[in-house]
Motif scaffolding. Structure first.
Motif, PDB file in Angstrom:
ATOM      1  N   HIS A 100      17.486 -62.643 -17.365  1.00 44.25           N
ATOM      2  CA  HIS A 100      16.875 -61.331 -17.470  1.00 44.25           C
ATOM      3  C   HIS A 100      16.470 -60.828 -16.090  1.00 44.25           C
ATOM      4  O   HIS A 100      16.318 -61.608 -15.137  1.00 44.25           O
ATOM      5  N   THR A 102      22.571 -53.801 -19.036  1.00 47.36           N
ATOM      6  CA  THR A 102      22.304 -53.154 -20.328  1.00 47.36           C
ATOM      7  C   THR A 102      21.622 -51.805 -20.127  1.00 47.36           C
ATOM      8  O   THR A 102      21.118 -51.509 -19.072  1.00 47.36           O
ATOM      9  N   GLU A 130      15.074 -56.943 -19.195  1.00 50.74           N
ATOM     10  CA  GLU A 130      16.333 -56.538 -19.822  1.00 50.74           C
ATOM     11  C   GLU A 130      17.439 -57.439 -19.302  1.00 50.74           C
ATOM     12  O   GLU A 130      17.286 -58.113 -18.273  1.00 50.74           O
ATOM     13  N   ARG A 131      18.551 -57.448 -19.997  1.00 53.38           N
ATOM     14  CA  ARG A 131      19.730 -58.156 -19.525  1.00 53.38           C
ATOM     15  C   ARG A 131      20.417 -57.291 -18.470  1.00 53.38           C
ATOM     16  O   ARG A 131      20.512 -56.071 -18.637  1.00 53.38           O
TER      17      ARG A 131
END
Length: 272
Positions: free
Chosen positions: A236, A272, A268-269
């Motif tokens: 992440h 994304t 967040e990834r």
């Protein structure tokens, strides 16, 4: 030297998140890194036989030799002339300045067990917040002011969230300069608030949540641990949203050693 906003843009972070992450990884703020490396470069130049204090000061970015002298006295307890003439003293401080000082050693020992961090999606919620500037230990008085307003509205019995947002790190600013948002959520959005109260929306999206147990004054250090020891290998990255603390206990009713709070870090990834 690039300013904080430029460095943050290069790292694709907001200035606040960049400052927070940089401190967690290095143990010092970007400003302290600049000051440390500037002094280190000055010491290296002072070791040259032909060096002049004025030239050294200007070459490393000080406005005047007096500014270099002040920095040396404050950080090294020595004058530039003494440092130039004493190779042993100069070598000592070069070694000291070669790495960040960081926090106390026992606070930065690598963890022997994994952090229990949960990545979860939090629904958005509104809080009534009051921003206060002052000594860190006095900031909780703002919660009382928010609660007094809520009691006037008949909302006191509907308290659902007690949160804090650190706008500055109390470890890095002088006493009295700490800025903190103290917020309470009541499961509804106020239509109008008297100054200086404001509505903040928190949650909404993925958060890395770490349960902290102990003094609330150590929440910043626990956050550093999450950012330093968990985030890099988590898959992440930080998301541009509020990092906040969700307090679960009242310090007036629960002993300090077992106070609980959730550290909520927006993530967040990548991509994304």
């Amino acid at each position: 030297m690039p300013d904080l906003e430029t460095l943050a843009a290069i790292a694709h972070q907001s200035p606040f998140h960049f400052h927070r992450l940089y401190r967690a990884l290095t143990g010092e703020t970007p400003g302290r890194t600049v000051a440390r490396l500037r002094l280190l470069q000055a010491l290296q130049l002072l070791g040259h036989a032909e060096s002049r204090v004025t030239d050294v000061a200007l070459n490393v970015g000080y406005e005047s030799p007096q500014a270099l002298a002040r920095a040396c006295r404050q950080a090294l307890d020595a004058t530039p002339s003494a440092l130039r003439e004493d190779a042993g003293l100069r070598s000592h401080w070069q070694q000291q300045l070669s790495l960040p000082v960081g926090d106390q050693a026992d606070e930065r020992v690598p963890l022997r067990v994994p952090l229990r961090v949960t990545v979860t999606t939090l629904e958005p919620f509104d809080v009534v917040a009051l921003r206060r500037k002052g000594a860190f230990e006095d900031l909780d008085q703002a919660f009382g002011e928010v609660f007094a307003w809520a009691a006037e509205q008949g909302w006191a019995g509907q308290l659902q969230h007690l949160v804090g947002i650190a706008r500055t790190d109390h470890r890095d600013v002088p006493a009295g300069e700490c800025v903190f948002d103290c917020g309470m959520g009541f499961g509804r959005t106020p239509q109008a608030l008297p100054d200086p109260l404001q509505t903040l929306t928190l949650g909404g999206g993925a958060y890395a949540v770490l349960r902290h147990v102990g003094s609330y004054a150590r929440l910043e250090m626990a956050t550093d641990t999450l950012l330093r020891d968990w985030l890099p290998d988590s898959g992440h990255v930080l998301r541009d949203a509020e990092l906040y603390y969700h307090y679960l206990d009242d310090p007036e009713e629960v002993p300090e050693a077992i106070l609980r709070a959730d550290i909520c870090v927006p993530v967040e990834r990548p991509g994304t």
